[in-house]
Design a protein around this motif. Structure first.
Motif, PDB file in Angstrom:
ATOM      1  N   UNK A 260      38.657  38.177  30.961  1.00  0.00           N
ATOM      2  CA  UNK A 260      37.737  37.120  31.111  1.00  0.00           C
ATOM      3  C   UNK A 260      38.411  35.951  31.368  1.00  0.00           C
ATOM      4  N   UNK A 261      39.617  35.512  30.757  1.00  0.00           N
ATOM      5  CA  UNK A 261      40.308  34.123  30.612  1.00  0.00           C
ATOM      6  C   UNK A 261      40.763  34.163  32.141  1.00  0.00           C
ATOM      7  N   UNK A 262      41.159  35.183  32.860  1.00  0.00           N
ATOM      8  CA  UNK A 262      41.958  35.117  33.984  1.00  0.00           C
ATOM      9  C   UNK A 262      40.990  34.701  35.131  1.00  0.00           C
ATOM     10  N   UNK A 263      39.678  34.754  35.054  1.00  0.00           N
ATOM     11  CA  UNK A 263      38.674  34.402  36.075  1.00  0.00           C
ATOM     12  C   UNK A 263      38.732  32.629  36.234  1.00  0.00           C
ATOM     13  N   UNK A 264      39.223  32.119  35.071  1.00  0.00           N
ATOM     14  CA  UNK A 264      39.377  30.609  34.885  1.00  0.00           C
ATOM     15  C   UNK A 264      40.627  30.213  35.597  1.00  0.00           C
ATOM     16  N   UNK A 265      41.626  30.955  35.855  1.00  0.00           N
ATOM     17  CA  UNK A 265      43.104  30.686  36.186  1.00  0.00           C
ATOM     18  C   UNK A 265      43.636  31.569  37.369  1.00  0.00           C
ATOM     19  N   UNK A 266      43.420  31.326  38.573  1.00  0.00           N
ATOM     20  CA  UNK A 266      43.846  32.169  39.819  1.00  0.00           C
ATOM     21  C   UNK A 266      44.868  31.751  40.352  1.00  0.00           C
ATOM     22  N   UNK A 267      45.659  32.558  41.122  1.00  0.00           N
ATOM     23  CA  UNK A 267      46.718  32.373  41.746  1.00  0.00           C
ATOM     24  C   UNK A 267      46.782  32.843  43.287  1.00  0.00           C
TER      25      UNK A 267
ATOM     26  N   UNK B  57      35.879  40.641  53.468  1.00  0.00           N
ATOM     27  CA  UNK B  57      34.822  40.322  52.685  1.00  0.00           C
ATOM     28  C   UNK B  57      34.948  41.087  51.350  1.00  0.00           C
ATOM     29  N   UNK B  58      35.520  42.349  51.568  1.00  0.00           N
ATOM     30  CA  UNK B  58      35.328  43.182  50.380  1.00  0.00           C
ATOM     31  C   UNK B  58      36.440  42.703  49.205  1.00  0.00           C
ATOM     32  N   UNK B  59      37.544  42.064  49.818  1.00  0.00           N
ATOM     33  CA  UNK B  59      38.803  41.493  49.010  1.00  0.00           C
ATOM     34  C   UNK B  59      38.115  40.121  48.103  1.00  0.00           C
ATOM     35  N   UNK B  60      37.197  39.464  48.981  1.00  0.00           N
ATOM     36  CA  UNK B  60      36.624  38.241  48.321  1.00  0.00           C
ATOM     37  C   UNK B  60      35.514  38.489  47.411  1.00  0.00           C
ATOM     38  N   UNK B  61      34.691  39.512  47.448  1.00  0.00           N
ATOM     39  CA  UNK B  61      33.509  39.585  46.467  1.00  0.00           C
ATOM     40  C   UNK B  61      33.886  40.558  45.249  1.00  0.00           C
ATOM     41  N   UNK B  62      35.239  41.275  45.199  1.00  0.00           N
ATOM     42  CA  UNK B  62      35.477  41.978  44.383  1.00  0.00           C
ATOM     43  C   UNK B  62      35.652  41.497  42.983  1.00  0.00           C
ATOM     44  N   UNK B  63      36.341  40.145  42.865  1.00  0.00           N
ATOM     45  CA  UNK B  63      36.313  39.460  41.632  1.00  0.00           C
ATOM     46  C   UNK B  63      35.072  39.157  40.832  1.00  0.00           C
ATOM     47  N   UNK B  64      34.196  38.525  41.744  1.00  0.00           N
ATOM     48  CA  UNK B  64      32.997  37.912  41.296  1.00  0.00           C
ATOM     49  C   UNK B  64      32.020  39.078  40.914  1.00  0.00           C
ATOM     50  N   UNK B  65      32.110  40.155  41.736  1.00  0.00           N
ATOM     51  CA  UNK B  65      31.090  41.244  41.188  1.00  0.00           C
ATOM     52  C   UNK B  65      31.632  42.080  39.951  1.00  0.00           C
ATOM     53  N   UNK B  66      33.072  42.074  39.695  1.00  0.00           N
ATOM     54  CA  UNK B  66      33.426  42.659  38.402  1.00  0.00           C
ATOM     55  C   UNK B  66      32.963  41.834  37.330  1.00  0.00           C
TER      56      UNK B  66
ATOM     57  N   UNK C 199      30.231  40.024  36.932  1.00  0.00           N
ATOM     58  CA  UNK C 199      28.870  40.137  36.622  1.00  0.00           C
ATOM     59  C   UNK C 199      28.179  39.420  37.881  1.00  0.00           C
ATOM     60  N   UNK C 200      28.547  38.824  38.704  1.00  0.00           N
ATOM     61  CA  UNK C 200      27.797  38.508  39.823  1.00  0.00           C
ATOM     62  C   UNK C 200      27.109  39.491  40.644  1.00  0.00           C
ATOM     63  N   UNK C 201      25.913  39.424  41.312  1.00  0.00           N
ATOM     64  CA  UNK C 201      25.166  40.268  41.921  1.00  0.00           C
ATOM     65  C   UNK C 201      25.806  40.457  43.293  1.00  0.00           C
TER      66      UNK C 201
END
Length: 541
Positions: free
Chosen positions: A362-369, A385-394, A396-398
């Motif tokens: 959960x912490x890592x969503x706040x610090x990205x590389x 597109x698959x690479x960009x949505x992977x993190x947000x979907x994991x 909790x974003x729809x």
């Protein structure tokens, strides 16, 4: 052959591209000479044809894709454009040699470096004894200023630093004292002090060896430091050539002027005062790498030693230093790819140094590389597109909201929305780095860690990505830790600078003060090693 005649004379060289592309030639009607004890620098962006020209001279072109369609390449008077494979094998190593950009890739990882140098002698001089070859290896390693030649000759490539590996490549190139040495971006991946040492080495070697050097580079600082003559290429054509003083001070072609203008210089940005409350505070952070060799010997390396600093919202902190200074170890520890031995990492007041499991994810969503090589950090088999949505979907974003966010981000970084349906290989290097920035922003982080995020890019693309970082930071307000070995780049984008040496911060302060009035002797050494400072002053005049 008289001493006035060139070692290499290229006349009207053309290299054809396959049919169906937007241009017919990778190189078109290129002509230039390389003379003994001189360095000719060929400058241009990716796709300019400079590396294709070098590969054509060595006859290393992939012939199913690229073919020499015209012109001559005369090495000491012999046209090698029409030489047989057998003749080329005789010439490579003995009369012409190449130094590649990435020595770790070019060297055999399972052979000791001394054996790799000796192999050149064994192939081309089969009558020499093992003792003679080993003596020559020691002599060559001393020539390229490698310390303890006998010990390092027994080392494997991964046991050497980047600068040492590049010196081994130079030793291999010099083994048979060839007339022509081709160096393809030999210092691009090196820190400033190692880069300065390698460039100085080239100059010193030319006083001892009767060779000429064809150097491929995109760095006008390198040109200013070592070139006797400059050739500027664009889309396969030579657009300008001449003495470096003339090309740097009074360029005639608009493309040359644009390249020189894009070269980063020491400039300092003015930012409002940072917020009092830091978004992250690092306190006495230490990290030790512990390795056990095949024979059971244990070795400890102190990567971080009591590192402390703060970072405010909207601020950019530059982390600079040589290879091995601890820059990347710091970046990895902040994202908790490494677990520190001691110290605290306070993110908005919470110590994240000891987090694990779900709390760490959960912490890592706040610090990205954002990594150095965008091609390696993107999955080649997945659409953008698959690479960009992977993190947000994991997190909790729809899926629909994640796609909408990805589309907005593509526009934000200057790319079309429909680019989400394409694969990484369909983009240029600069476009891929923009995609990686968009991927980092998809998580709406408070902090972005950029680890050498522009070092692999051409100067014009580098300038575009730096402007993009600044524009996005103004719009979104994230803080950034910008890791780089290029002090001029750091001055352009960073509010404060942390100078690292052997795991410690030896100087920390506002960028302008650190670079104009450095307090630490190590900072002064780094500044003195920056290539092309004399040319920077000359251009400014």
């Amino acid at each position: 052959m008289t001493t006035c005649e060139p070692i290499l004379r290229i006349e009207n060289l053309s290299v054809a591209l396959p049919e169906g592309l937007d241009r017919s030639h990778a190189v078109r009607n290129v002509s230039f000479d390389v003379h003994r004890r001189q360095i000719l620098c060929v400058v241009g962006e990716s796709g300019s044809g400079k590396s294709v020209t070098a590969a054509a001279v060595m006859r290393l072109l992939p012939e199913k894709v690229l073919r020499i369609s015209g012109g001559t390449i005369r090495l000491e008077g012999e046209d090698i454009a029409v030489a047989s494979p057998e003749r080329l094998c005789q010439l490579r190593g003995s009369r012409m040699a190449m130094i590649f950009q990435e020595p770790l890739t070019a060297l055999n990882p399972v052979m000791r470096v001394g054996d790799q140098i000796a192999e050149v002698l064994q192939i081309h001089r089969p009558g020499t004894s093992a003792e003679q070859r080993q003596a020559r290896v020691r002599e060559l390693m001393a020539d390229v200023q490698l310390p303890e030649p006998e010990r390092l000759a027994r080392a494997y490539p991964h046991q050497l630093s980047g600068g040492q590996r590049q010196r081994v490549m130079i030793a291999m190139a010099l083994a048979l004292e060839p007339a022509l040495i081709i160096a393809d971006e030999p210092t691009t991946a090196l820190d400033v002090t190692t880069q300065a040492q390698i460039l100085r080495l080239f100059r010193e070697l030319l006083t001892k060896h009767d060779s000429g050097v064809l150097m491929i580079t995109h760095d006008f600082g390198v040109v200013a430091d070592v070139a006797d003559h400059v050739v500027v290429m664009r889309q396969g054509d030579i657009v300008e050539h001449g003495a470096p003083e003339k090309v740097l001070k009074a360029p005639e072609h608009p493309y040359t002027r644009a390249l020189i203008e894009a070269v980063p210089r020491f400039r300092y940005r003015s930012r409002p005062d940072a917020a009092d409350t830091p978004v992250i505070a690092v306190e006495a952070l230490s990290l030790t790498y512990r390795n056990t060799s095949f024979f059971g010997a244990r070795r400890e390396t102190r990567a971080l030693d009591a590192v402390s600093f703060t970072l405010a919202a909207g601020e950019t902190l530059g982390v600079v230093g040589e290879s091995g200074s601890g820059k990347t170890s710091l970046a990895k520890t902040l994202l908790r790819f490494e677990t520190p031995d001691s110290g605290r990492i306070l993110f908005k007041g919470q110590d994240i140094a000891g987090l694990a499991g779900a709390a760490l994810r959960d912490m890592r969503r706040h610090i990205q590389m954002v990594f150095q090589d965008p091609y390696k950090s993107l999955n080649p088999r997945r659409r953008i597109g698959q690479s960009l949505i992977e993190g947000p979907v994991q997190h909790g974003l729809s899926r629909g909201d994640a796609i909408a966010r990805a589309e907005d981000l593509m526009e934000l970084v200057g790319l079309r929305r429909d680019a989400l349906d394409r694969f990484p290989h369909e983009f240029s290097g600069g476009q891929r780095q923009r995609i990686c920035i968009a991927r980092a922003l998809a998580m709406e982080p408070a902090i972005i860690v950029a680890d050498e995020a522009v070092s692999a890019l051409d100067v014009s693309v580098q300038a575009q990505v730096l402007r993009l970082f600044e524009d996005l930071q103004r719009r979104i307000g994230f803080a950034m830790i910008f890791v780089t070995h290029d002090l001029r780049v750091a001055s352009n984008i960073c509010d404060r600078i942390a100078v690292m040496q052997r795991g410690r911060i030896v100087e920390l302060g506002p960028a302008q003060r650190v670079f104009q009035e450095p307090e630490a002797s190590y900072t002064r050494e780094l500044l003195a090693a920056v290539p092309g400072l004399a040319s920077e002053r000359m251009i400014a005049d």
